[in-house]
Design a protein around this motif. Structure first.
Motif: not given
Length: 246
Positions: A123-124, A127-128, A166, A169-170, A173, A175
């Protein structure tokens, strides 16, 4: 048929049977490049062939989700994905006196730890890139007591709270992270429980029937799609409704 997932790559765990197989085939039909996870290469080849015969694209990666190293290997093999469907799970029912440490550890490893590791690995990257969707498969037993399902329900309750964390958290960005809490569904696995058991469970729902596989598949695919673009941190109940008390 619309190709709403065209240009996207999706990883579906437990994609060789039941709900996961249905999700993998549906996403492939909608244009996604699907990474089908499972344990049995023969069944994996069957799903890949069925997707291809319908004009879709899929490939199979085997992995043991109870092994954290193998989970990370699966993530590396999947590569950059736009959709992650954490469908794979184990469910064994037992009374407290018959529940073992091994049973508890297996449920937590497959139903909670494996999704955590896949989200952390994949998932990072979403997000990028500024977009992506995660859909986790939960169960009614995560919120409603079910006899013999304490361990199974606890593992899915853990997955539900991680889903909400999550999402926070995301989300900023791009997600989205959601879950589908499935009720009783007619699959090859649940049919083995016997028609009497299925009938008893069916009568506990408002609709007085078990769900059909496609009904859960469509809920998962919806949450993975841009049609659910303003939905995140949600556990969608797909269990035929809960009867009122009294």
């Amino acid at each position: 048929m619309t190709q709403e997932f065209s240009g996207s790559t999706a990883l579906v765990t437990g994609g060789t049977a039941g709900i996961g197989r249905g999700v993998a085939l549906r996403l492939a039909a909608l244009g996604a490049d699907v990474v089908v996870h499972g344990r049995d290469p023969e069944r994996g080849a069957e799903v890949v062939a069925e997707a291809g015969a319908a004009g879709g694209r899929a490939r199979f990666v085997a992995a043991d989700l109870s092994d954290p190293g193998d989970v990370l290997r699966l993530a590396a093999a999947a590569g950059a994905v736009d959709v992650l469907v954490n469908n794979a799970g184990v469910y064994r029912f037992a009374a407290a006196a018959d529940s073992t440490a091994e049973m508890f550890d297996l449920h937590m490893a497959v139903n909670a730890r494996a999704p955590m590791l896949l989200v952390g690995a994949l998932v990072p990257g979403m997000a990028e890139r500024g977009r992506g969707a995660v859909v986790n498969l939960s169960t009614l037993a995560a919120s409603i007591p079910a006899r013999g399902a304490a361990v199974y329900g606890a593992s899915k309750a853990a997955l539900e709270i991680m889903t909400r964390v999550w999402a926070d958290e995301f989300g900023a960005r791009g997600v989205r992270v959601n879950a589908v809490a499935s009720g009783p569904v007619r699959t090859p696995g649940t049919v083995e429980m016997g028609e009497d058991t299925l009938a008893a469970v069916a009568h506990s729902t408002v609709l007085h029937r078990v769900g059909e596989l496609d009904e859960i598949v469509e809920a998962i695919v919806f949450l993975a799609s841009d049609r659910a673009g303003y939905v995140t941190g949600t556990v969608l109940g797909a269990y035929g409704g809960q009867q009122a008390i009294g």
